[in-house]
Design a protein around this motif. Structure first.
Motif: not given
Length: 116
Positions: A23-40
């Motif tokens: 359910i989380a995979k189906l209705i969860g928001p998705r935003s994929y970008n380069k900055i999101k993949g970097e370590p914080y």
């Protein structure tokens, strides 16, 4: 022995966890970008690799913390039943605590408890 209840509980747990994941995979928001993949790193852009070795002091401190944390886990059930076992329980937990105190004294004398 009848394991029907155990199997029912395990299947229910697996079904609920898998269902929540789907359910989380189906209705969860998705935003994929380069900055999101970097370590914080506190909002500062990373310089070089983010994989830095930790000093042994961190690991040693964590192991010592876990050792004394496990001690409290063993002390609680003993404190609940100490009246039932009498002097034997007192001697056994006394020995247990002496071993832990010697371990603490060793770590202290070795300087492992000093944060450098």
């Amino acid at each position: 022995m009848n394991f029907t209840l155990l199997i029912t509980v395990i299947l229910t747990a697996v079904t609920l966890v898998a269902g929540a994941y789907v359910i989380a995979k189906l209705i969860g928001p998705r935003s994929y970008n380069k900055i999101k993949g970097e370590p914080y790193e506190c909002g500062i852009p990373t310089h070089g690799t983010s994989w830095l070795p930790f000093t042994v002091g961190f690991y040693l401190f964590a192991i010592l913390f876990l050792m004394f944390d496990v001690e409290t886990v063993f002390l609680y059930p003993w404190a609940v039943v100490v009246k039932d076992f009498g002097a034997a329980a007192l001697l056994s937990i006394g020995f247990f605590l002496v071993v832990l105190v010697f371990g603490l004294a060793y770590a202290w004398r070795k300087g492992d408890l000093e944060w450098k």
